[in-house]
Design a protein around this motif. Structure first.
Motif, PDB file in Angstrom:
ATOM      1  N   TRP A   1       0.937  -1.182   0.001  1.00 23.92           N
ATOM      2  CA  TRP A   1       0.153   0.024   0.219  1.00 23.92           C
ATOM      3  C   TRP A   1       0.942   1.089   0.214  1.00 23.92           C
ATOM      4  N   ASP A   2       0.984   1.748  -1.006  1.00 26.36           N
ATOM      5  CA  ASP A   2       1.907   3.108  -1.381  1.00 26.36           C
ATOM      6  C   ASP A   2       0.996   4.047  -1.227  1.00 26.36           C
ATOM      7  N   GLU A   3       0.897   5.008   0.023  1.00 25.07           N
ATOM      8  CA  GLU A   3       0.150   6.022  -0.200  1.00 25.07           C
ATOM      9  C   GLU A   3       0.110   7.241  -1.104  1.00 25.07           C
ATOM     10  N   ASN A   4       1.312   7.131  -1.857  1.00 29.71           N
ATOM     11  CA  ASN A   4       1.542   8.190  -3.026  1.00 29.71           C
ATOM     12  C   ASN A   4       0.905   7.611  -4.495  1.00 29.71           C
ATOM     13  N   SER A   5       1.006   6.126  -4.488  1.00 28.05           N
ATOM     14  CA  SER A   5       0.828   5.784  -5.945  1.00 28.05           C
ATOM     15  C   SER A   5      -0.407   4.892  -5.930  1.00 28.05           C
ATOM     16  N   PRO A   6      -1.444   5.167  -6.523  1.00 24.76           N
ATOM     17  CA  PRO A   6      -2.618   4.104  -6.497  1.00 24.76           C
ATOM     18  C   PRO A   6      -2.165   2.924  -7.351  1.00 24.76           C
ATOM     19  N   THR A   7      -1.280   2.883  -8.130  1.00 19.58           N
ATOM     20  CA  THR A   7      -0.883   1.776  -9.081  1.00 19.58           C
ATOM     21  C   THR A   7       0.060   0.810  -8.195  1.00 19.58           C
ATOM     22  N   ASN A   8       0.487   1.318  -6.876  1.00 21.37           N
ATOM     23  CA  ASN A   8       1.239   0.521  -6.147  1.00 21.37           C
ATOM     24  C   ASN A   8       0.716   0.084  -4.992  1.00 21.37           C
ATOM     25  N   ARG A   9      -0.641  -0.465  -5.035  1.00 19.13           N
ATOM     26  CA  ARG A   9      -1.492  -0.702  -4.009  1.00 19.13           C
ATOM     27  C   ARG A   9      -2.153  -2.136  -4.270  1.00 19.13           C
ATOM     28  N   HIS A  10      -2.485  -2.769  -3.196  1.00 19.14           N
ATOM     29  CA  HIS A  10      -3.336  -4.022  -3.481  1.00 19.14           C
ATOM     30  C   HIS A  10      -4.528  -3.262  -4.088  1.00 19.14           C
ATOM     31  N   MET A  11      -4.746  -4.232  -5.138  1.00 17.34           N
ATOM     32  CA  MET A  11      -5.868  -3.831  -5.945  1.00 17.34           C
ATOM     33  C   MET A  11      -7.219  -4.176  -5.311  1.00 17.34           C
ATOM     34  N   GLY A  12      -7.369  -5.362  -4.670  1.00 21.86           N
ATOM     35  CA  GLY A  12      -8.580  -5.707  -4.141  1.00 21.86           C
ATOM     36  C   GLY A  12      -8.898  -4.799  -2.893  1.00 21.86           C
ATOM     37  N   LEU A  13      -7.932  -4.465  -2.100  1.00 28.66           N
ATOM     38  CA  LEU A  13      -8.265  -3.546  -1.051  1.00 28.66           C
ATOM     39  C   LEU A  13      -8.608  -2.258  -1.361  1.00 28.66           C
ATOM     40  N   GLN A  14      -7.911  -1.877  -2.611  1.00 26.17           N
ATOM     41  CA  GLN A  14      -8.357  -0.347  -3.207  1.00 26.17           C
ATOM     42  C   GLN A  14      -9.557  -0.227  -3.616  1.00 26.17           C
ATOM     43  N   ALA A  15      -9.944  -1.349  -4.472  1.00 21.20           N
ATOM     44  CA  ALA A  15     -11.241  -1.222  -5.040  1.00 21.20           C
ATOM     45  C   ALA A  15     -12.522  -1.476  -4.026  1.00 21.20           C
ATOM     46  N   LEU A  16     -12.148  -2.229  -2.937  1.00 22.64           N
ATOM     47  CA  LEU A  16     -13.123  -2.439  -1.808  1.00 22.64           C
ATOM     48  C   LEU A  16     -12.936  -1.097  -0.497  1.00 22.64           C
ATOM     49  N   TRP A  17     -12.342  -0.273  -0.947  1.00 20.24           N
ATOM     50  CA  TRP A  17     -11.962   0.789   0.366  1.00 20.24           C
ATOM     51  C   TRP A  17     -13.237   1.637   0.613  1.00 20.24           C
ATOM     52  N   LEU A  18     -13.697   1.638   2.017  1.00 18.63           N
ATOM     53  CA  LEU A  18     -14.687   2.149   2.351  1.00 18.63           C
ATOM     54  C   LEU A  18     -14.525   3.668   2.601  1.00 18.63           C
ATOM     55  N   GLN A  19     -15.347   4.445   2.023  1.00 14.52           N
ATOM     56  CA  GLN A  19     -15.362   5.841   1.879  1.00 14.52           C
ATOM     57  C   GLN A  19     -16.595   6.278   2.323  1.00 14.52           C
ATOM     58  N   PHE A  20     -16.781   7.700   2.550  1.00 10.94           N
ATOM     59  CA  PHE A  20     -18.057   8.411   2.551  1.00 10.94           C
ATOM     60  C   PHE A  20     -18.166   9.359   1.847  1.00 10.94           C
ATOM     61  N   ASP A  21     -19.313   9.745   0.971  1.00  8.33           N
ATOM     62  CA  ASP A  21     -19.660  10.548  -0.154  1.00  8.33           C
ATOM     63  C   ASP A  21     -20.584  11.562   0.305  1.00  8.33           C
ATOM     64  N   HIS A  22     -20.325  12.892  -0.015  1.00  7.17           N
ATOM     65  CA  HIS A  22     -21.469  13.908   0.136  1.00  7.17           C
ATOM     66  C   HIS A  22     -22.258  13.775  -1.229  1.00  7.17           C
ATOM     67  N   VAL A  23     -23.531  13.504  -1.056  1.00  5.10           N
ATOM     68  CA  VAL A  23     -24.209  13.145  -2.160  1.00  5.10           C
ATOM     69  C   VAL A  23     -24.446  14.513  -2.766  1.00  5.10           C
ATOM     70  N   VAL A  24     -25.027  15.532  -2.376  1.00  2.94           N
ATOM     71  CA  VAL A  24     -24.734  16.918  -2.903  1.00  2.94           C
ATOM     72  C   VAL A  24     -23.446  17.578  -2.606  1.00  2.94           C
ATOM     73  N   PRO A  25     -22.709  17.726  -3.448  1.00  2.00           N
ATOM     74  CA  PRO A  25     -21.285  18.012  -3.115  1.00  2.00           C
ATOM     75  C   PRO A  25     -21.043  19.224  -2.057  1.00  2.00           C
ATOM     76  N   TYR A  26     -20.032  19.222  -1.345  1.00  2.00           N
ATOM     77  CA  TYR A  26     -19.802  20.210  -0.300  1.00  2.00           C
ATOM     78  C   TYR A  26     -19.733  21.613  -0.965  1.00  2.00           C
ATOM     79  N   SER A  27     -19.035  21.484  -2.263  1.00  2.00           N
ATOM     80  CA  SER A  27     -19.063  22.901  -2.845  1.00  2.00           C
ATOM     81  C   SER A  27     -20.297  23.548  -3.295  1.00  2.00           C
ATOM     82  N   HIS A  28     -21.337  22.518  -3.284  1.00  6.10           N
ATOM     83  CA  HIS A  28     -22.558  23.194  -3.573  1.00  6.10           C
ATOM     84  C   HIS A  28     -23.396  23.334  -2.538  1.00  6.10           C
TER      85      HIS A  28
END
Ligand SMILES: [Zn+2]
Length: 298
Positions: A126-153
């Motif tokens: 898991w290279d914090e600076n390079s998405p291509t040097n990360r475990h692809m399964g863990l990257q694809a299944l990465w839990l995040q939280f999304d603002h449905v209406v963008p924060y900037s809007h």
């Protein structure tokens, strides 16, 4: 309108299955087997799938200025709270489960991923600076939280305006609105609860113990190193290219990768055409299906 930036591919569910088996193997003390499964889940095909929509978000826009859309608001008018609090995240995970509200794929929290990377550094880079040097399964299944209406809007950093998301749905959505991306509002769809703990079961046995930041859903999977095989009949399912595909069940299709421990054949039962599936019952449970409901009665 579409549900997500990009439909999940079978390789994503395959990585999920492998990581789940790896967690079970780790908890059973089969560390070599766990490492091999984690290594196998690092599938480069997942980056080929993720890359275009992840790296070039502007290409995901279908309509730059949709009629009736929200517009960016000055910084002074935005929510003074930029990020979700820990209690917001706990509430969101309780509401949405460990599953992306857009594409429906299962997700794994950064805490669990960090633990896997620490326990198996060779198999889980898991290279914090390079998405291509990360475990692809863990990257694809990465839990995040999304603002449905963008924060900037003017979208607020609160539970009402946020959903559990996978990395691709969050990064691919970027600063754009649902209308710009031609996406349905995921909050209008009912949450489909699945019996998936986001691999939090690993945190409970970590040495030294890792602080459990988020709750494990009740009824989470129990560790069962003995894998009994059940026989199930899934009406409307079909077999293609080494996979069994179910029709939408509770609004969602499922995939099963066929192999020595997962066998399927076309069959019909009392006039219904489908597939007989022989596999461990926990493979159904992980996909939110009840083994009892689909038990085969020839
Ligand atoms: Zn997603």
């Amino acid at each position: 309108m579409r549900l997500s930036i990009k439909e999940p591919v079978p390789q994503l569910f395959e990585a999920w299955e492998l990581l789940s088996q790896a967690a079970d193997a780790h908890l059973s003390g089969e560390l070599k087997s766990a490492e091999a499964l984690i290594h196998e889940a690092n599938n480069p095909a997942l980056w080929a799938w993720l890359y275009p929509e992840w790296e070039k978000c502007h290409l995901n826009v279908i309509d730059k200025l949709p009629h009736g859309d929200t517009t960016p608001v000055p910084k002074s008018e935005r929510d003074t709270k930029r990020f979700l609090t820990s209690s917001d995240k706990v509430a969101l995970l309780k509401r949405d489960g460990y599953r992306c509200r857009y594409c429906g794929c299962p997700v794994i929290s950064p805490e669990v991923r960090k633990l896997i990377c620490r326990l198996y550094p060779a198999a889980a880079p898991w290279d914090e600076n390079s998405p291509t040097n990360r475990h692809m399964g863990l990257q694809a299944l990465w839990l995040q939280f999304d603002h449905v209406v963008p924060y900037s809007h003017g979208g607020c950093s609160d539970v009402q305006n946020s959903v559990v998301s996978c990395a691709l749905c969050n990064f691919g959505k970027d600063k754009y609105t649902l209308l710009q991306l031609g996406l349905e509002d995921p909050r209008l769809r009912e949450v489909v609860q699945v019996n998936w703990d986001g691999l939090n079961r690993l945190l409970a046995v970590a040495t030294p113990p890792t602080k459990l930041k988020f709750p494990t859903p009740t009824g989470s999977l129990t560790v069962n190193p003995v894998r009994p095989i059940g026989t199930y009949f899934i009406p409307g399912a079909h077999i293609s290219a080494g996979y069994l595909f179910t029709p939408p069940i509770a609004g969602k299709e499922r995939w099963f990768k066929l192999g020595p421990e997962v066998e399927a054949t076309q069959a019909d039962r009392r006039g219904a055409v489908g597939c007989v599936l022989k596999c461990a019952p926990n493979l159904l449970i992980r996909r939110g299906l009840s083994p009892d409901q689909f038990a085969d009665v020839p």
